[in-house]
Design a protein around this motif. Sequence first.
Motif, mmCIF file in Angstrom:
data_model
loop_
_atom_site.group_PDB
_atom_site.id
_atom_site.type_symbol
_atom_site.label_atom_id
_atom_site.label_comp_id
_atom_site.label_asym_id
_atom_site.label_seq_id
_atom_site.Cartn_x
_atom_site.Cartn_y
_atom_site.Cartn_z
ATOM 1 N N GLY A 121 0.807 -1.176 -0.061
ATOM 2 C CA GLY A 121 -0.004 -0.041 -0.003
ATOM 3 C C GLY A 121 0.589 1.138 -0.072
ATOM 4 O O GLY A 121 0.346 2.240 0.054
ATOM 5 N N GLY A 122 2.191 1.153 -0.097
ATOM 6 C CA GLY A 122 3.111 2.210 -0.076
ATOM 7 C C GLY A 122 3.520 2.755 1.508
ATOM 8 O O GLY A 122 4.164 3.815 1.605
ATOM 9 N N GLY A 123 3.250 1.890 2.379
ATOM 10 C CA GLY A 123 3.685 2.368 3.637
ATOM 11 C C GLY A 123 4.934 1.613 3.769
ATOM 12 O O GLY A 123 5.724 0.994 2.924
ATOM 13 N N TYR A 124 5.430 1.196 5.303
ATOM 14 C CA TYR A 124 6.545 0.480 5.427
ATOM 15 C C TYR A 124 6.518 -0.349 6.554
ATOM 16 O O TYR A 124 5.740 -0.092 7.562
ATOM 17 C CB TYR A 124 7.620 1.332 5.529
ATOM 18 N N GLY A 125 6.756 -1.907 6.442
ATOM 19 C CA GLY A 125 6.708 -2.690 7.381
ATOM 20 C C GLY A 125 7.818 -3.744 7.264
ATOM 21 O O GLY A 125 8.088 -4.038 6.170
ATOM 22 N N THR A 126 8.379 -4.430 8.335
ATOM 23 C CA THR A 126 9.151 -5.512 8.250
ATOM 24 C C THR A 126 8.707 -6.539 9.334
ATOM 25 O O THR A 126 8.093 -6.248 10.316
ATOM 26 C CB THR A 126 10.621 -5.265 8.580
ATOM 27 N N PHE A 127 8.937 -7.768 9.106
ATOM 28 C CA PHE A 127 8.895 -8.890 9.780
ATOM 29 C C PHE A 127 10.132 -9.244 10.123
ATOM 30 O O PHE A 127 10.986 -10.007 9.545
ATOM 31 C CB PHE A 127 8.067 -10.086 9.238
ATOM 32 N N PRO A 128 10.695 -9.081 11.482
ATOM 33 C CA PRO A 128 12.163 -9.163 11.806
ATOM 34 C C PRO A 128 12.561 -10.854 11.883
ATOM 35 O O PRO A 128 13.632 -10.930 11.861
ATOM 36 C CB PRO A 128 12.170 -8.598 13.037
ATOM 37 N N GLY A 129 11.419 -11.652 12.196
ATOM 38 C CA GLY A 129 11.556 -13.248 12.441
ATOM 39 C C GLY A 129 11.182 -13.604 13.744
ATOM 40 O O GLY A 129 10.149 -12.761 14.284
ATOM 41 N N VAL A 130 11.366 -14.913 14.051
ATOM 42 C CA VAL A 130 10.578 -15.369 15.487
ATOM 43 C C VAL A 130 11.747 -16.104 16.145
ATOM 44 O O VAL A 130 12.774 -16.143 16.002
ATOM 45 C CB VAL A 130 9.764 -16.679 14.813
ATOM 46 N N VAL A 131 10.949 -16.178 17.386
ATOM 47 C CA VAL A 131 12.103 -16.887 18.222
ATOM 48 C C VAL A 131 11.384 -18.280 18.646
ATOM 49 O O VAL A 131 12.079 -19.119 19.361
ATOM 50 C CB VAL A 131 12.330 -16.160 19.400
ATOM 51 N N GLY A 132 10.387 -18.615 17.971
ATOM 52 C CA GLY A 132 9.872 -20.041 18.112
ATOM 53 C C GLY A 132 8.845 -20.453 19.174
ATOM 54 O O GLY A 132 8.850 -21.279 19.823
ATOM 55 N N THR A 133 8.135 -19.160 19.631
ATOM 56 C CA THR A 133 7.253 -19.679 20.679
ATOM 57 C C THR A 133 5.954 -20.281 20.341
ATOM 58 O O THR A 133 5.473 -20.103 19.140
ATOM 59 C CB THR A 133 6.700 -18.093 21.194
ATOM 60 N N ALA A 134 5.708 -21.257 21.104
ATOM 61 C CA ALA A 134 4.400 -21.962 20.915
ATOM 62 C C ALA A 134 3.879 -22.417 22.193
ATOM 63 O O ALA A 134 4.525 -22.749 22.990
ATOM 64 C CB ALA A 134 4.740 -23.121 20.003
#
Lengths: 460, 460
Positions: free
Chosen positions: B322-335
């Motif tokens: 949509g023209g914004g900005y976002g990132t998904f840095p990653g996970v630590v494996g929580t469940a």
Amino acid sequence: MAAERLVVIGGDAAGMSAASQARRFRGPDELDIVAFERGHFTSYSACGIPYWVGGDVGQRDDLIARTPEEHRERAIDLRMRTEVTEIDVAGQRVRAVDRDSGEASWTGYDKLVIATGARPVRPELPGMDAAGVHGVQTLGDGQALLDSLDRAPGRRAVVVGAGYIGVEMAEAMLKRGFEVTVLNRGPQPMSTLDPDMGRLVHEAMDGMGITTVSGAEVTGVRTGPDGRVTAVTTDGETYPADVVVLGIGVTPETALAGAAGLPLGSHGGLLTDPSMRVMGHQNIWAGGDCVEVLDLVSGRLRHIALGTHANKHGQVIGANVGGGYGTFPGVVGTAVSKVCDLEIARTGLREKDAEAVGLRFVTATVKSTGRAGYYPGARPMTVKMLAEYRTGRLLGVQIVGREGAAKRVDIAAVALTARMTVDQVTALDLGYAPPFSPVWDPVLVAARKVNAAVREAGSA
Amino acid sequence: MAAERLVVIGGDAAGMSAASQARRFRGPDELDIVAFERGHFTSYSACGIPYWVGGDVGQRDDLIARTPEEHRERAIDLRMRTEVTEIDVAGQRVRAVDRDSGEASWTGYDKLVIATGARPVRPELPGMDAAGVHGVQTLGDGQALLDSLDRAPGRRAVVVGAGYIGVEMAEAMLKRGFEVTVLNRGPQPMSTLDPDMGRLVHEAMDGMGITTVSGAEVTGVRTGPDGRVTAVTTDGETYPADVVVLGIGVTPETALAGAAGLPLGSHGGLLTDPSMRVMGHQNIWAGGDCVEVLDLVSGRLRHIALGTHANKHGQVIGANVGGGYGTFPGVVGTAVSKVCDLEIARTGLREKDAEAVGLRFVTATVKSTGRAGYYPGARPMTVKMLAEYRTGRLLGVQIVGREGAAKRVDIAAVALTARMTVDQVTALDLGYAPPFSPVWDPVLVAARKVNAAVREAGSA
């Protein structure tokens, strides 16, 4: 080589944790440990007193983690009912008085631990010493209150103060079948929250049948011919009372330390370095409710009376006294409590805390649930989050809600410690399954909203 | 200027979150959004299916967060029961087939989002397609299983697999009045935990009346004259079954993407950068169960099918599209998960994960309770913690216990994200009050023990 002597003043969490930990490092041939406790009990959970008074905890002794005998078995020379009345810093000795015999004697030390705790604020008003008016700081106080409930001529309880102790005691009195009125000086109960969040506590207490009167300045206590309390008066009203519980908070018990010339801070607590050594005194440590602690979020010193800090202080002191190494880095101001099924939590700075240290901030408040909305037992939860203007650094979180609200604040407590931004919080990998959280945890929802507010404020 | 067109493949969490978020950024005059969903439903909680099957959630529609109609009201051209069968990357178009009419057509795109999800692992063994053998991946699967329960000739259920889905389905079958046997290939149930912690799950399941058979290699399914399952066979035994539930995990659904030449990782998932853009493709994004994610603790890519990640991916993609900005840095494996009242949680690395990436570590396991020991309802909890040798960096936490066990793992999830040492964890200012925690939170107790082990190992 003669054994060194460690003297400990105060037989509760901080003092006895320090003594026990020091003993783990150094045996009786290396370290002689003498501990003075002016009361009847050691190592007990003062935080548990409301639940004992309310009947959730059956026995007084359930609250005692370790008895005097158990401490003595660990080669700690524990002197009960013995009050230290003077610290002679230059002479490295303390004067102690046996409260039963009245006998006084001096005991020398190589190392000293001061863990004198805190004392409840008791307003100097007419009638505050009357029968039926009770603090709840010690096990003795708890027992006196329980005895008083049996003797109460009626079932009207007035709780003075609406902080943690106040609301917990309101629950306890309700459970004991009393009609409860809480008198609260501030605009809303729980002044450890912002007023908008305190209002939610007020509303929930209304729903439980607890009457909360805000803006009430207590002026005194009325007594009957038998000397027992009959009412509490405020600047505007008179509240009939068969029993009165004082829950107005505590102040560091540092008269002894102050008289000895040890450094006290603006909150009246002892000043220590991160090893819990009293500033400027190589061989004196202090911990627990009598010290001030560094607030890692604001960078200021605070006084926070909380058993969990006292235990940590004791561990750190014991390690350092025993020749190990430990530090207490500080706090972020986490506190949790409940009134019946309403859970209340906070960590970091409130609006006024941030203002007081000149931090500009934005806030967001969201409503969510502790479980997936479709999962049985999903109950409402309100999360308020503060973030620093421009930087987006997380500054504080307050949560009021039902099941699952209180301990969720730990997420924010860790994030505050790590100095995360709210943008970083939005990406946290938190536990998700329908019985435990909506797919967006309420803390993440709040972080997203306040993060958007940070961006909006920054572009304005 | 003509509107750009965004095409979304997959109408569940990642795809529809992306579409909705993109729509918030850009209106219909700027962005044309076409979404293809091959099934009957959009935006539903697959994680909720076990609770619907078990009866905790009353209605299938309770699991649907947003219906096709609600998406269409937001000006998303949503085409249900329409399967994308080909992506023409060079031509910037997708071929879709209407599953009812069989008609195929091409739709061009300027930007493409791939959110094709995962498919359950279904072993290629005799009889796996028999009546009475069910996966539980989609709402359709859930409905088929519920219908099958009504038709089951007896009350014996066999669950194949003892991971999250397996144990949750064991609970569901138990609640439906079935006698439940769980067949588990590994040494203990919950292979997402170390075996010593999995053993605690096994013991608890025994106590609930669930039979768990470990080391069981399923060889096939036997059927009766009506074609319905009658038993599950393993290398050693035959287990009579009136219904069989497959809970063996999922694998990324990336056949379409792979055929289009898009980059797949070693786990079969699409490879993206932190903005969730498919590697090497400026105008293609992917998210949800069909992608691999960065494990921030190990530095490796993993495949984790979890609604909470899918929703985050969708938000990030939608902002970027949509023209914004976002990132998904990653996970630590929580469940987190549960079987009846047993809560199971993990985050970070297990022993074998740490070994696989060459990290040397120490561990500690402690038993504690979720509330102060004296507070009513205090239930046991076991916490295992891994820390890196020498550095003391927190590597992972596993928790098995009753009330309050699951969400405590969030403390560790945040600490892992912040790359804290276990020494730092010992000092965390976590919420303490008797109804919510012992004075030392179980996570802190574990941190203290593993921290001591780090020091001991370092000095050896």
